[in-house]
Design an enzyme around this catalytic site. Structure first.
Site, PDB file in Angstrom:
ATOM      1  N   LYS A   1      38.534  44.115  42.117  1.00 53.15           N
ATOM      2  CA  LYS A   1      38.171  45.536  42.084  1.00 53.15           C
ATOM      3  C   LYS A   1      38.992  46.350  43.088  1.00 53.15           C
ATOM      4  CE  LYS A   1      33.841  44.810  42.984  1.00 53.15           C
ATOM      5  NZ  LYS A   1      33.970  43.357  43.006  1.00 53.15           N
ATOM      6  N   THR A   2      39.052  45.850  44.308  1.00 54.97           N
ATOM      7  CA  THR A   2      39.801  46.584  45.322  1.00 54.97           C
ATOM      8  C   THR A   2      41.282  46.599  44.958  1.00 54.97           C
ATOM      9  OG1 THR A   2      38.167  45.943  46.966  1.00 54.97           O
ATOM     10  CG2 THR A   2      40.274  46.705  47.800  1.00 54.97           C
TER      11      THR A   2
ATOM     12  N   ASP B   1      35.597  52.852  46.418  1.00 55.98           N
ATOM     13  CA  ASP B   1      35.371  51.400  46.414  1.00 55.98           C
ATOM     14  C   ASP B   1      33.934  51.126  46.867  1.00 55.98           C
ATOM     15  OD1 ASP B   1      35.825  48.713  46.154  1.00 55.98           O
ATOM     16  OD2 ASP B   1      37.322  48.551  47.742  1.00 55.98           O
ATOM     17  N   GLU B   2      33.391  49.982  46.511  1.00 55.02           N
ATOM     18  CA  GLU B   2      32.026  49.595  46.937  1.00 55.02           C
ATOM     19  C   GLU B   2      31.017  50.672  46.562  1.00 55.02           C
ATOM     20  OE1 GLU B   2      31.518  46.679  48.304  1.00 55.02           O
ATOM     21  OE2 GLU B   2      33.355  46.086  49.354  1.00 55.02           O
TER      22      GLU B   2
ATOM     23  N   GLN C   1      26.229  43.236  44.547  1.00 51.73           N
ATOM     24  CA  GLN C   1      26.567  43.276  45.964  1.00 51.73           C
ATOM     25  C   GLN C   1      26.002  44.513  46.652  1.00 51.73           C
ATOM     26  OE1 GLN C   1      30.536  41.701  47.193  1.00 51.73           O
ATOM     27  NE2 GLN C   1      31.010  41.922  45.025  1.00 51.73           N
TER      28      GLN C   1
ATOM     29  N   ARG D   1      32.506  35.255  49.945  1.00 48.83           N
ATOM     30  CA  ARG D   1      33.615  35.547  50.857  1.00 48.83           C
ATOM     31  C   ARG D   1      34.554  34.350  50.972  1.00 48.83           C
ATOM     32  NH1 ARG D   1      33.876  39.880  49.747  1.00 48.83           N
ATOM     33  NH2 ARG D   1      32.203  39.343  48.328  1.00 48.83           N
TER      34      ARG D   1
HETATM   35  P1  ATP Z   1      34.757  42.047  46.396  1.00 47.96           P
HETATM   36  O1  ATP Z   1      33.715  42.236  45.332  1.00 47.96           O
HETATM   37  O2  ATP Z   1      34.431  40.915  47.264  1.00 47.96           O
HETATM   38  O3  ATP Z   1      35.080  43.314  47.097  1.00 47.96           O
HETATM   39  P2  ATP Z   1      37.071  42.469  44.735  1.00 47.96           P
HETATM   40  O4  ATP Z   1      36.577  42.492  43.341  1.00 47.96           O
HETATM   41  O5  ATP Z   1      37.357  43.758  45.377  1.00 47.96           O
HETATM   42  O6  ATP Z   1      36.084  41.579  45.617  1.00 47.96           O
HETATM   43  P3  ATP Z   1      39.745  41.769  45.517  1.00 47.96           P
HETATM   44  O7  ATP Z   1      39.500  41.692  46.955  1.00 47.96           O
HETATM   45  O8  ATP Z   1      40.458  42.937  44.963  1.00 47.96           O
HETATM   46  O9  ATP Z   1      38.359  41.552  44.735  1.00 47.96           O
HETATM   47  O10 ATP Z   1      40.473  40.466  45.004  1.00 47.96           O
HETATM   48  C1  ATP Z   1      40.060  39.180  45.402  1.00 47.96           C
HETATM   49  C2  ATP Z   1      41.259  38.292  45.644  1.00 47.96           C
HETATM   50  O11 ATP Z   1      41.875  37.959  44.405  1.00 47.96           O
HETATM   51  C3  ATP Z   1      42.323  38.953  46.486  1.00 47.96           C
HETATM   52  O12 ATP Z   1      42.910  37.994  47.316  1.00 47.96           O
HETATM   53  C4  ATP Z   1      43.290  39.450  45.442  1.00 47.96           C
HETATM   54  O13 ATP Z   1      44.587  39.595  45.965  1.00 47.96           O
HETATM   55  C5  ATP Z   1      43.244  38.363  44.398  1.00 47.96           C
HETATM   56  N1  ATP Z   1      43.564  38.837  43.030  1.00 47.96           N
HETATM   57  C6  ATP Z   1      42.910  39.780  42.341  1.00 47.96           C
HETATM   58  N2  ATP Z   1      43.471  39.957  41.122  1.00 47.96           N
HETATM   59  C7  ATP Z   1      44.509  39.107  41.038  1.00 47.96           C
HETATM   60  C8  ATP Z   1      45.482  38.811  40.023  1.00 47.96           C
HETATM   61  N3  ATP Z   1      45.502  39.436  38.861  1.00 47.96           N
HETATM   62  N4  ATP Z   1      46.395  37.866  40.317  1.00 47.96           N
HETATM   63  C9  ATP Z   1      46.378  37.220  41.506  1.00 47.96           C
HETATM   64  N5  ATP Z   1      45.491  37.437  42.484  1.00 47.96           N
HETATM   65  C10 ATP Z   1      44.567  38.380  42.268  1.00 47.96           C
HETATM   66 MG    MG Z   2      36.557  44.685  47.096  1.00 47.08          MG
END
Ligand code: ATP
Ligand code: MG
Length: 719
Positions: A35-36, A220-221, A251, A605
């Site tokens: 997402k981020t 975000d969040e 979350q 995490r």
């Molecule tokens: P959270 O809900 O914990 O905030 P999130 O959904 O925001 O998580 P991110 O932090 O954006 O998730 O991504 C999680 C991890 O996966 C990061 O290390 C990110 O770089 C990696 N990642 C996300 N998408 C890809 C992709 N398409 N290819 C490779 N790595 C990825």
């Molecule tokens: Mg995130």
């Protein structure tokens, strides 16, 4: 423009979200699904593919740390700096808006931000002025009441006339609090948001200006936005409807502080026709960790529902450690970190997470003993330490004499013979004549109503502040800070405390000068005087702890502060009923579900290794407790879980204070052994420390309570 470098590192679902046509977008997806990542790529994509100016993008996230990370990632992608861009926390953005338009917002130019301790002091003053008893009207609860109303957008005037006497009194407190804050231009955290919202709501030209200026709003969040934050987003986004929000209902962990997960559903109504994207592939965790976390969160009802999967391998199982007590738990964790580091991995890969900040102390102690550098986020906040706040109060008061919280804080620190009685007179005079404490003190001195001793002590203080003000004029920032600390007399004051504590305080004061030296204002602070910018920074930063970014160290933080972050090795500690889930949630299904989401946040995490631990005995709130293991442990299916044992006392040499026993120390005694002592009777071994002739044992005796004994003389028999 070739934008493949923005879209290529994404999977199909992510790419669709990033390249969605302008308009409202909701990305609803589980932990670690990107997402981020999608949000940062969306910003780059808007800039590169649509020629949007970075200055017309507003990107909001939850912590300053996350905001910095976000900025770094986007700048890395685009290859240039994004100075001036509106990117930060809700509070940071609101603050920037209010600084820029303070007059329209009805604030003085130098308005001061109240952190929670300042607010506490102001509330106490209001109670005193109203003649209310603090024993009955607990200031903390009053704060909670004030903030809850403000976070829901309600001012005192909106609350009508309650029929209940207690509510009426509370309303009176609210009114007087508002009045006092208005008079002295004081702004608490909740007020920052509410005031910014009202500013845009009531001032149409300004609203239109900002709707046009910040045409793209990204959040975000989103699941943790409260009512007023959401209203602010709506106000800014309603004209152009280019609002891009990402979040995860599983979350949502700030319900207790007014966050409204319903905002996610509300968004789809308020921004009709919003495109909704779901991401289901997790890139963060091994399959074992992910499946374990999925199983736990699956127990909650009322979820929007989603399933995460990973292409990654199973990895190691989730480890469960059953500790004897909190020290045993900490030693186990630190030993595992030590061997992780011995294998050549960075310390910064490891995170120790806990439900309550007070849990950090024992981990800190063991880490210090072992000489492993660590950082606590959120707990021991640098800018909230007493000596730091004292030093800042000198600077604040020198910058603005009407700053009452600062006046209160340092008028007699160090002691300069200004007694309570004199202070009461000053406060009373201020209240009756609606003056600041500073002005009240000055008029009292002139009026000859005070004893000559009081007059000389008080005028000494006023002259001291004037003196600081004159001397620091035109000095560079770090020297201003240094000068105020020295002339204020804080180092000598704290030296009197003696011992380690005094030393730590002096180090902290020195660190403050270093912080000033290294200080570079953020964008929104750039047009301020360096000192004002620094003081603002200190007030806003107080919630997050200082970053020694250059040092590789173990990360300690509460589960709440771990949101959005990831670490190869994670320890989720203190998994005991009453601690986690928290005592307050046990009787309330809604809050229990929030605790479970917090558990889900914690587990997700972890990238490679996840340890869960609980203790059989824990000293908590000054008492010994025998908690049952957390229900969340029982919710992890056995197939993903492996119970591990400690490696005994294998921590080896201590580099700081005392020796840690090696295997076999303690004459063969082990934690939990039942023993008998000739005079104290029978008991249980709680702790073992030291080596050889220094070895000590702590025994909890059935009749006489717990005692430390030197092993060599203790004459304990194992029974
Ligand atoms: P959270 O809900 O914990 O905030 P999130 O959904 O925001 O998580 P991110 O932090 O954006 O998730 O991504 C999680 C991890 O996966 C990061 O290390 C990110 O770089 C990696 N990642 C996300 N998408 C890809 C992709 N398409 N290819 C490779 N790595 C990825
Ligand atoms: Mg995130």
């Amino acid at each position: 423009m070739d934008v493949s470098y923005i879209l290529d590192p994404l999977n199909d679902a992510q790419r669709e979200a990033v390249a969605a046509p302008p308009g409202p977008v909701l990305v609803l997806a589980g932990a670690g699904s990107g997402k981020t990542r999608v949000l940062t790529h969306r910003v780059s994509w808007l800039v590169e593919a649509h020629g949007v100016s970075p200055l017309s993008v507003l990107a909001v996230t939850f912590t300053n740390k996350a905001a910095q990370e976000m900025r770094g990632r986007i700048e890395g992608m685009l290859g240039y700096s994004l100075r001036g861009m509106w990117m930060g926390t809700f509070h940071g953005v609101a603050h920037r808006l209010l600084r820029a338009h303070h007059r329209d917002a009805g604030l003085e130019e130098g308005f001061q931000i109240l952190d929670s301790a300042d607010q506490h002091r102001i509330v106490r003053r209001v109670l005193r002025d109203m003649g209310l008893d603090e024993g009955y009207w607990a200031p903390k609860q009053v704060q909670w009441y004030l903030n809850a109303h403000k976070e829901d957008g309600r001012r005192a005037q909106h609350l009508g006339e309650p029929s209940d006497t207690q509510q009426r009194q509370l309303l009176g407190i609210y009114k007087n609090y508002e009045d006092l804050c208005r008079r002295f231009s004081l702004v608490d955290f909740a007020e920052l948001l509410l005031r910014a919202f009202e500013l845009l709501q009531h001032n149409e030209p300004l609203r239109e200006q900002y709707q046009r200026k910040l045409q793209h709003v990204l959040v975000d969040e989103f699941q943790d936005t409260n009512a007023i934050q959401y209203e602010l987003i709506k106000l800014l986004g309603q004209k152009f409807r280019q609002v891009f929000i990402v979040g995860d209902d599983d979350q949502s962990i700030y319900g207790w502080r007014g966050a409204r997960v319903e905002n996610i559903l509300q968004f789809e109504k308020d921004f009709a026709g919003a495109q909704v994207f779901r991401l289901e592939q997790n890139y963060r965790s091994t399959a074992n960790i992910l499946n374990a976390a999925n199983a736990v969160i699956d127990i909650n009802r009322g979820r929007l529902g989603k399933k995460l999967w990973t292409e990654g391998g199973d990895g190691e199982s989730v480890k469960l450690y059953n500790a004897y007590n909190e020290f045993d738990e900490a030693r186990f964790v630190v030993a595992r970190i030590q061997s992780w580091v011995d294998r050549g991995n960075p310390r910064g890969d490891t995170a120790i997470l806990y439900r309550s900040n007070a849990q950090s102390r024992v981990f800190e102690e063991i880490l210090l003993d072992t000489g492993i550098p660590y950082r606590v986020y959120g707990g021991l906040r640098f800018f909230e330490r007493a000596e730091i706040k004292d030093a800042l109060a000198y600077l604040r008061l020198a910058a603005r004499r009407r700053d009452d919280p600062s006046f209160e804080r340092i008028v007699n620190v160090p002691a300069r013979g200004i007694g309570n009685k004199t202070l009461e007179q000053v406060r009373e005079h201020a209240r009756i004549n609606r003056l600041s404490l500073w002005d009240a003190a000055r008029t009292l001195i002139e009026s000859r109503e005070l004893s000559s001793r009081a007059v000389s002590a008080l005028s000494g203080f006023l002259e001291l502040i004037d003196d600081i003000d004159t001397r620091i004029d035109k000095l560079p920032l770090a020297e201003q800070v240094d000068t105020a600390i020295r002339i204020g007399g804080l180092p000598d004051h704290y030296k009197k405390e003696k011992g380690e504590k005094a030393e730590a305080r002096l180090e902290n004061l020195e660190e403050l000068v270093t912080a000033a030296r290294q200080f570079g204002p953020r964008d929104e602070e750039e047009d301020l005087e360096p000192l004002t910018a620094f003081l603002t920074h200190a007030a806003l930063e107080a919630g997050e702890g200082q970053a020694e970014a250059w040092e590789d160290c173990v990360q300690l933080m509460s589960l709440h502060s771990a949101k959005g972050l990831e670490f190869p090795m994670v320890f989720l500690t203190g998994m005991e009923e009453g601690l986690f889930p928290h005592q307050r949630s046990l009787q309330e299904p809604g809050r229990l579900e929030e605790e479970r989401r917090l558990c889900y946040v914690g587990m997700t995490r972890a990238m490679q290794q996840l340890y869960l631990s609980h203790a059989e005995i824990r000293r908590w709130h000054g008492r010994e407790n025998y908690p049952s293991p957390s229900r969340f442990l029982g919710e992890v299916p056995g197939e993903f879980l492996e119970e591990v044992r400690g490696s005994g006392f294998s921590l080896g040499v201590n580099r700081r204070r005392r020796a840690v026993p090696e295997a076999g120390a303690g004459g063969g005694l082990r934690l939990g052994d039942h023993v008998r002592h000739a005079s104290f009777g029978s008991g249980t071994v709680l702790n073992l420390e030291g080596r050889g002739e220094h070895a000590r044992v702590q025994v909890k005796f059935d009749d006489v309570g717990s005692k430390w004994l030197v092993l060599g003389y203790a004459n304990l028999d194992r029974v």
